[in-house]
Motif scaffolding. Structure first.
Motif, short mmCIF file in Angstrom:
data_model
loop_
_atom_site.label_atom_id
_atom_site.label_comp_id
_atom_site.label_asym_id
_atom_site.label_seq_id
_atom_site.Cartn_x
_atom_site.Cartn_y
_atom_site.Cartn_z
N ARG A 86 42.84 59.76 90.52
CA ARG A 86 43.76 59.34 89.75
C ARG A 86 44.11 60.62 89.72
O ARG A 86 45.31 61.32 89.79
CB ARG A 86 43.66 58.31 88.51
N GLN A 89 45.54 62.77 92.82
CA GLN A 89 47.42 61.72 93.09
C GLN A 89 47.91 63.29 91.45
O GLN A 89 48.93 63.31 92.35
CB GLN A 89 47.24 60.97 92.53
N GLN A 92 49.83 66.07 93.68
CA GLN A 92 50.11 66.00 95.14
C GLN A 92 51.29 66.48 94.81
O GLN A 92 51.44 66.95 96.09
CB GLN A 92 50.34 64.56 95.01
N GLU A 98 48.24 69.57 99.74
CA GLU A 98 49.08 68.06 99.84
C GLU A 98 47.81 67.91 100.54
O GLU A 98 47.44 66.37 100.95
CB GLU A 98 50.03 68.10 100.75
N GLY A 102 44.87 64.53 100.19
CA GLY A 102 44.98 63.20 100.85
C GLY A 102 43.79 63.56 101.19
O GLY A 102 42.86 61.67 101.34
N VAL A 105 40.80 61.76 98.47
CA VAL A 105 41.02 60.77 97.97
C VAL A 105 40.53 59.49 99.64
O VAL A 105 40.22 58.66 99.02
CB VAL A 105 42.77 60.25 98.24
#
Length: 247
Positions: A86, A89, A92, A98, A102, A105
């Motif tokens: 969380r 993100q 993001q 970016e 990704g 995560v």
């Protein structure tokens, strides 16, 4: 969403709000109403709606966006893998991160079941009172702590990164001396490089865990003595010891 769609949606909602407030069949606010409170509410609503109409339409047409506040995630709030995901993100919208966000995560999602699998293997093959179990388990805990500490550092670096100023520097839109501009650019690039380096270090940790699962699965007889000599354990301990060089 482009400006035309934004204008269409907002003004459609605005028109519906006006119909609801001023139509006789609904709220029926009117300066000619027999009820005093409806007259007062009419003028309040007109002024409020006018201000909202002008502000929102101007903002959409000019393309201005509310700038995100620079924030740091409180480390005490990061307890579970979902907390880390969380937190990552939430950034993001920062386009320069970016791709690494990704990957980070994805790494958090991948490492959790690997950690659980290794723990199951240890529980199946050793008693918790055995020295061998303790050596494997302690090393696993330490390397997982390193993984999540790395991720925290990446989250904080991404959080303090002022993407708006960085873009303005790249576009030469800030009135700064060349030396100051270059110094600022170097600082921002250091943030980007640091996060990319953490991505690589975390991936290396995941590879070490995969290799450790393989090595333990292959060995039929492991004792505390040869547990110390397994190459993957040595690599993990070396990585943990060298953590101070990556602060």
């Amino acid at each position: 969403m482009n400006k035309m769609w934004k204008l269409l949606i907002f003004n459609s909602v605005f028109a519906c709000a006006c119909i609801f407030l001023f139509s006789p069949g609904y709220a029926a606010l009117s300066p000619a109403s027999d009820m005093a409170y409806k007259v007062i509410l009419f003028f309040v609503a007109v002024l409020g709606l006018l201000a909202v109409f002008i502000y929102v339409n101007s903002a959409i047409l000019s393309g201005t966006k509310r700038q995100k506040k620079i924030k740091l995630v409180n480390q005490e709030q990061l307890e579970t893998p979902k907390d880390y995901i969380r937190a990552l993100q939430s950034y993001q919208y920062k386009k320069d991160f970016e791709k690494p966000i990704g990957i980070l995560v994805d790494q958090v999602r991948r490492v959790s079941p690997k950690q659980a699998s290794l723990q199951v293997i240890l529980d199946q093959n050793f008693e918790k009172t055995e020295m061998t179990y303790s050596k494997f388990s302690t090393t696993l805990d330490d390397v997982m702590k390193l993984f999540y500490d790395n991720t925290k550092k990446a989250i904080n670096r991404i959080g303090v990164f002022d993407e708006n100023e960085y873009r303005m520097l790249l576009a030469n839109q800030l009135n700064l001396p060349d030396q100051s501009k270059q110094l600022k650019l170097n600082i921002y690039r250091e943030h980007i490089e640091y996060v990319n380096a953490i991505v690589k270090r975390n991936e290396y940790i995941i590879t070490l865990i995969d290799n450790l699962i393989l090595e333990i699965s292959k060995l039929e007889d492991i004792n505390s003595q040869n547990a110390e000599t397994i190459e993957i354990i040595q690599d993990m301990k070396k990585l943990i010891e060298n953590t101070k060089y990556y602060a």
